[in-house]
Enzyme design. Structure first.
Site: not given
Ligand code: ADP
Length: 162
Positions: A16, A40, A91, A129
């Site tokens: 990040h 979440k 990614r 993460s």
């Protein structure tokens, strides 16, 4: 131009930070926006996630980048800040389908909104993460995956539960 880099950042990683540094170079102002997602259950609160981002950005001396949070639709948040450029990191190919869908959906909701993808630096290709959280929980070495203070916060967070 002002840009928004939205994400969960639970917690932020070196991947990040790399995107933030690169995006801050070509935008006049960069708003790193932490999503407050009621659906979440994050490991870190929004305030904790914002604090880690602030610390990292300050340590890098990024003068034109700031941290904020939002809930609800990203398009509504972008409009409220009068920003029309979104930054996302890419990614491996596995990110592509999700990111493409997200970008097209956002543009359908607001045709004035553009998403710009920045490809990851190879050393951060596999950093996520979720992986950092899992390794930290199992007591593994995450020092190359997240800034020092994030590693420290993770260590403290998991010690709280022991
Ligand atoms: P979200 O839950 O919105 O996907 P994340 O915090 O996981 O939020 O990620 C925010 C953005 O940063 C996403 O576009 C994601 O693809 C990108 N990103 C995450 N990790 C990396 C990395 N290691 N390299 C480049 N981009 C990354």
């Amino acid at each position: 131009m002002t840009a928004i880099y939205p994400g969960s950042f639970d917690p932020m990683t070196c991947g990040h930070l790399d995107i933030i540094k690169r995006a801050a170079k070509f935008s006049d102002r960069l708003i790193v926006a932490v999503l407050n997602n009621a659906a979440k259950t994050p490991l870190f609160t929004v305030e904790e996630r914002m604090g880690m981002l602030r610390e990292a950005m300050e340590a890098e001396g990024l003068k034109n980048a700031e941290v904020d949070s939002f809930s609800g639709l990203l398009v509504d948040y972008a409009r409220s800040r009068d920003v029309y450029l979104l930054i996302r990191g890419l990614r491996a190919v596995t990110d592509f389908e999700y990111e493409f869908q997200l970008a097209l959906t956002n543009r359908m909701l607001d045709p004035g909104l553009e998403t710009l993808f920045i490809s990851t630096s190879t050393e951060y290709l596999f950093i996520a993460s979720s992986v950092v959280r899992e390794i930290a929980q199992a007591g593994g070495d995450i020092s190359k995956m997240a800034p020092d203070y994030v590693c420290e916060r993770l260590r403290r967070k998991f010690n709280e539960h022991i």
